[in-house]
Write an enzyme that holds these catalytic residues in place. Structure first.
Site, mmCIF file in Angstrom:
data_model
loop_
_atom_site.group_PDB
_atom_site.id
_atom_site.type_symbol
_atom_site.label_atom_id
_atom_site.label_comp_id
_atom_site.label_asym_id
_atom_site.label_seq_id
_atom_site.Cartn_x
_atom_site.Cartn_y
_atom_site.Cartn_z
ATOM 1 N N TYR A 11 0.393 -20.480 -3.998
ATOM 2 C CA TYR A 11 1.518 -21.222 -3.404
ATOM 3 C C TYR A 11 1.222 -21.684 -1.978
ATOM 4 C CZ TYR A 11 6.271 -21.518 -1.294
ATOM 5 O OH TYR A 11 7.404 -21.891 -0.615
ATOM 6 N N ALA A 72 -5.473 -12.684 -1.934
ATOM 7 C CA ALA A 72 -5.096 -11.264 -1.834
ATOM 8 C C ALA A 72 -4.148 -10.912 -2.961
ATOM 9 C CB ALA A 72 -4.413 -10.975 -0.495
ATOM 10 N N TYR A 138 -0.072 -2.310 0.202
ATOM 11 C CA TYR A 138 -0.267 -3.741 0.475
ATOM 12 C C TYR A 138 -0.340 -3.987 1.975
ATOM 13 C CZ TYR A 138 1.072 -8.558 1.419
ATOM 14 O OH TYR A 138 1.135 -9.828 1.925
ATOM 15 N N LYS A 142 -3.704 -5.095 4.423
ATOM 16 C CA LYS A 142 -3.733 -6.255 5.320
ATOM 17 C C LYS A 142 -4.024 -5.822 6.759
ATOM 18 C CE LYS A 142 -2.485 -9.983 2.832
ATOM 19 N NZ LYS A 142 -3.090 -11.311 2.892
ATOM 20 N N PHE A 166 6.949 -12.809 7.037
ATOM 21 C CA PHE A 166 7.648 -12.122 5.949
ATOM 22 C C PHE A 166 7.748 -13.016 4.726
ATOM 23 C CE2 PHE A 166 9.354 -9.394 9.404
ATOM 24 C CZ PHE A 166 9.014 -8.171 8.866
ATOM 25 N N HIS A 184 10.341 -12.355 -5.518
ATOM 26 C CA HIS A 184 10.932 -12.959 -4.332
ATOM 27 C C HIS A 184 12.340 -13.492 -4.607
ATOM 28 C CE1 HIS A 184 6.554 -13.703 -2.823
ATOM 29 N NE2 HIS A 184 6.952 -12.448 -2.665
ATOM 30 N N PHE A 203 20.671 -5.580 -3.834
ATOM 31 C CA PHE A 203 20.473 -4.147 -3.617
ATOM 32 C C PHE A 203 21.157 -3.707 -2.317
ATOM 33 C CE2 PHE A 203 16.899 -5.554 -6.249
ATOM 34 C CZ PHE A 203 17.032 -4.679 -7.312
#
Length: 319
Positions: A11, A72, A138, A142, A166, A184, A203
């Protein structure tokens, strides 16, 4: 400039590739297509299907003057369940890439890092000098690459920039967000609007925020691409710069729900779930440093514009 873009079939990488081509650069995309899509690689870019671990022959052939590194694995839950994949790909693959760069005397790199390196912050908006305490593999992987870049800058005169952000949204150059495993908020909400999901789960609605839902940072993918192009020539050899990219204010989950309802005209059914463990109330990055040093500021800051562009792309995939 001859530029290699790793992960350029994904993307963000494909949008940045299109922006590079528009800027007159000669671009080669390296991607193993484990999560990317070959049809997302813009016309005009050369495509090579290969992994980061097999990047040396590609760099020897292309002999790039700079690398933009997006490749990644990036699923937080998977990184906790199978951390070996993240150390092997994100860290081991990046090391192989840096060594391949060194072999052809290519020492300029822009790395797609993440604000997940900060973990749960002490202050918001988050500055670059905030403590780095990632809460998942993750983010830790990084952060390890960020440390690697610092040492390569010092020892091998690399000119490096890490960009931490973010959430990214919107679409550009006919490219938008599409993942086999979608995690996402914007694409999930749009899937509900399109009828391929029954409802959106929110949530927690009892956070200490104006509407009770979490606030998160979103940057339009066009603004993100602009930041990468500004960062590319910025560092001197021996220098590793770190910049945060963010809106400075963020948007709540409820604001996102309202925007999707408005843009799509769909009622967007919502199911309220429990808070997820470790979810902070507000995560927003400060972009003051890159604004002051490189003049970058997000231009596409209206949430409805971000959602509108993402919705247009999603609808184009249904045609």
């Amino acid at each position: 400039m001859r530029v290699l873009v790793t992960g350029g079939a994904g993307y963000i990488g494909s949008v940045v590739t299109a922006a590079l081509l528009e800027g007159g650069h000669e671009v080669t995309v390296l991607d193993d297509l484990s999560t990317g899509h070959e049809d997302a690689v813009p016309a005009g870019a050369r495509f090579v299907r290969a992994s980061l671990h097999d990047s040396a022959p590609v760099l020897a052939d292309v002999r790039p003057e700079a690398v933009l590194h997006f490749a990644a694995k990036s699923l937080v839950a998977q990184s906790q369940e199978a951390p070996e994949l993240y150390w092997e790909n994100n860290v081991g693959g990046s090391l192989a890439l840096l060594e391949a760069m060194r072999a052809v005397d290519c020492r300029r790199i822009v790395f797609s890092s993440t604000a997940a390196t900060y973990g749960e912050p002490d202050q918001v908006p988050i500055p670059e000098d905030a403590p780095t305490r990632p809460t998942n593999t993750y983010g830790a992987s990084k952060l390890a690459v960020d440390a690697m870049l610092t040492s390569y800058a010092v020892a091998h005169s690399f000119a490096a920039v890490s960009l931490r952000y973010f959430n990214v949204g919107g679409a550009a150059y006919g490219v938008g967000e599409r993942h086999a495993t979608e995690t996402h908020l914007i694409p999930i909400a749009l899937q509900v609007a399109a009828g391929s999901r029954e409802a959106l789960t929110v949530f927690g609605t009892d956070y200490p925020t104006p509407d009770g839902t979490c606030i998160r940072d979103y940057v339009h993918v066009t603004d993100l691409a602009a930041a990468h192009l500004l960062a590319l020539p910025a560092p001197a050899p021996g220098e590793h710069r770190i910049y945060n990219l963010g809106s400075g204010t963020g948007f709540s989950v409820q604001e996102m729900v309202d925007a999707v309802r408005e843009v799509t005209g769909h009622e967007l059914p919502v199911v309220v779930g429990d808070r997820r463990p470790g979810d902070p109330a507000r995560l927003v990055a400060s972009s003051a440093r890159i604004r002051d040093e490189l003049g970058w500021a997000p231009e596409h800051t209206d949430l409805r514009e971000i959602v509108t562009d993402a919705w247009a792309f999603a609808q184009s995939r249904r045609d």
